[in-house]
Write an enzyme that holds these catalytic residues in place. Structure first.
Site, PDB file in Angstrom:
ATOM      1  N   SER A 170       0.862  -1.196   0.000  1.00 39.85           N
ATOM      2  CA  SER A 170       0.000   0.000   0.000  1.00 39.85           C
ATOM      3  C   SER A 170       0.892   1.238   0.000  1.00 39.85           C
ATOM      4  CB  SER A 170      -0.953  -0.023   1.206  1.00 39.85           C
ATOM      5  OG  SER A 170      -1.873   1.044   1.137  1.00 39.85           O
ATOM      6  N   THR A 171       0.820   2.071   1.023  1.00 39.21           N
ATOM      7  CA  THR A 171       1.570   3.327   1.045  1.00 39.21           C
ATOM      8  C   THR A 171       3.067   3.092   0.847  1.00 39.21           C
ATOM      9  OG1 THR A 171      -0.042   4.040   2.701  1.00 39.21           O
ATOM     10  CG2 THR A 171       1.841   5.489   2.302  1.00 39.21           C
ATOM     11  N   HIS A 196      -2.701  -1.034  -3.338  1.00 40.94           N
ATOM     12  CA  HIS A 196      -3.841  -0.133  -3.177  1.00 40.94           C
ATOM     13  C   HIS A 196      -3.660   1.077  -4.098  1.00 40.94           C
ATOM     14  CE1 HIS A 196      -4.358  -1.773   1.191  1.00 40.94           C
ATOM     15  NE2 HIS A 196      -4.884  -2.573   0.293  1.00 40.94           N
ATOM     16  N   MET A 289       0.157   1.252   4.987  1.00 38.81           N
ATOM     17  CA  MET A 289      -0.595   1.648   6.173  1.00 38.81           C
ATOM     18  C   MET A 289      -1.716   0.645   6.413  1.00 38.81           C
ATOM     19  SD  MET A 289      -0.854   4.141   8.438  1.00 38.81           S
ATOM     20  CE  MET A 289      -2.020   4.993   9.513  1.00 38.81           C
ATOM     21  N   ASP A 292      -4.378  -4.568   6.102  1.00 39.17           N
ATOM     22  CA  ASP A 292      -4.804  -5.395   4.979  1.00 39.17           C
ATOM     23  C   ASP A 292      -3.688  -6.353   4.595  1.00 39.17           C
ATOM     24  OD1 ASP A 292      -6.536  -6.290   2.966  1.00 39.17           O
ATOM     25  OD2 ASP A 292      -5.721  -4.879   1.497  1.00 39.17           O
TER      26      ASP A 292
END
Length: 357
Positions: A170-171, A196, A289, A292
């Site tokens: 993600s991030t 993401h 972050m 997930d």
């Protein structure tokens, strides 16, 4: 202590909406707004914000030029505010290469209502950015495949077709995935990736990676056969799942509800890998972050997979790897530059002619 935010955008409406969204959260506050980077430069000195939101296209100096100078002279967490267009996606990916932590997109229609609808996502990204480790990347260097940058060929057709590498991020993940894939040899096992990222950006992301990597990288389509030397990135509009068709692994896309507030979701991909690949899968969880992927990776471990997590020192945000480690879903933890080699070494050491699960 509140997260302080400086908003830089040439649209008075966007400045107003972002101010309203951020100001409504008890843990953050807007300490300044600027219509262009020239004004922003002085406000950064005056307010010393924790996070900067930065428009991509602005007068007097565009967002990329400003970001490049900022990350060289005063590195800080930056969240880009991007238009949801093909050009906007390419510029935004370049911003992430230059050191921006993340981005949010402007709705094409109904900007005020659309931005307010994104309020939770926007503030989540600002929170993540405030925790990010900012590492300025080399500025001005062309994005080319480094000579000798790939790991040695596996030279084991059975291993390459039998095994799979399943990746979630993600991030900070766009750069981490790029660094991971650029080391992969052309005969590596098939790779499925959930990052993401909103619809409209994943196609540009895959295309960019395909030009940099020795392997083939594409945005996943439904019911594709998973091939060695190929990486399949979840499209921004759908969950990506692993499936089977006879003796072959295939990709599946589903537009079912978000999981952990995400679609695509890492947990959805990992759970499908546990079901259909079992011990023939290797899981990799990278910077991001939230949580997930942790539950899905634990299912993969219980099904026999061997799982890796990126270490805290090399993550932009250590949330997702930390959660996976905390629930006992991982076997090995390593720095990002070493992870591709660790994965391939494990696969080479554990190759067998056992039937796939």
């Amino acid at each position: 202590m509140k997260i302080t935010v400086l908003i830089v955008d040439d649209s008075a409406l966007i400045r107003s909406v972002l101010t309203e969204i951020i100001g409504s959260r008890p843990d953050m506050e807007v300490v300044g707004v600027a219509p262009d980077p020239i004004v922003a430069r002085d406000l950064i000195k005056q307010t010393n914000p924790d996070v900067l939101t930065l428009d991509v296209e602005m007068p007097r100096m565009d967002g990329l030029d400003f970001l490049e100078k900022l990350m060289r002279l005063r590195p800080m967490p930056v969240v880009m505010v991007s238009s949801l267009t093909e050009k906007g996606s390419e510029i935004t990916l370049r911003a992430l290469e230059l050191g921006a932590v993340d981005f949010v997109t402007k709705p094409k229609l109904g900007i005020q209502a659309g931005m307010l609808e994104y309020a939770d996502m926007i503030t989540d990204k600002i929170r993540a950015a405030s925790q990010a480790r900012i590492r300025p990347r080399p500025i001005g260097l062309p994005q080319v495949r480094p000579a000798g940058g790939e790991l040695p060929m596996m030279r084991n057709p059975l291993l390459s077709s039998e095994k799979l590498i399943i990746v979630g991020a993600s991030t900070g993940g766009t750069e981490a995935i790029k660094d991971f894939l650029m080391q992969m040899p052309s005969d590596c096992p098939g790779i499925l990736i959930t990052q993401h990222m909103p619809e409209g950006f994943t196609r540009s992301f895959a295309k960019r990676l395909d030009g940099l990597c020795k392997i083939t990288v594409r945005e996943a389509a439904d019911s594709e056969r998973v091939l060695p030397g190929h990486a399949y990135i979840a499209p921004g509009h759908s969950h990506l799942l692993l499936g089977r068709s006879g003796a072959n692994y295939i990709t599946r896309l589903e537009q079912s509800p978000p999981v952990n507030r995400h679609r695509p979701s890492v947990d959805v991909l990992f759970e499908s890998a546990a079901q259909f690949a079992g011990k023939n899968a290797v899981g990799v969880i990278l910077t991001g972050m939230g949580k997930d992927g942790a539950a899905g990776m634990l299912q993969m471990k219980k099904a026999g997979s061997h799982n890796f997590a990126q270490d805290e020192a090399t993550c932009v945000v250590f949330g997702m790897p930390r959660e996976a480690i905390a629930v006992g879903a991982t076997h090995e933890v390593g720095p990002l530059p070493a992870l591709p080699g660790m994965v391939l070494e494990y696969l080479a050491a554990h190759s067998s002619r056992a039937l796939r699960v």
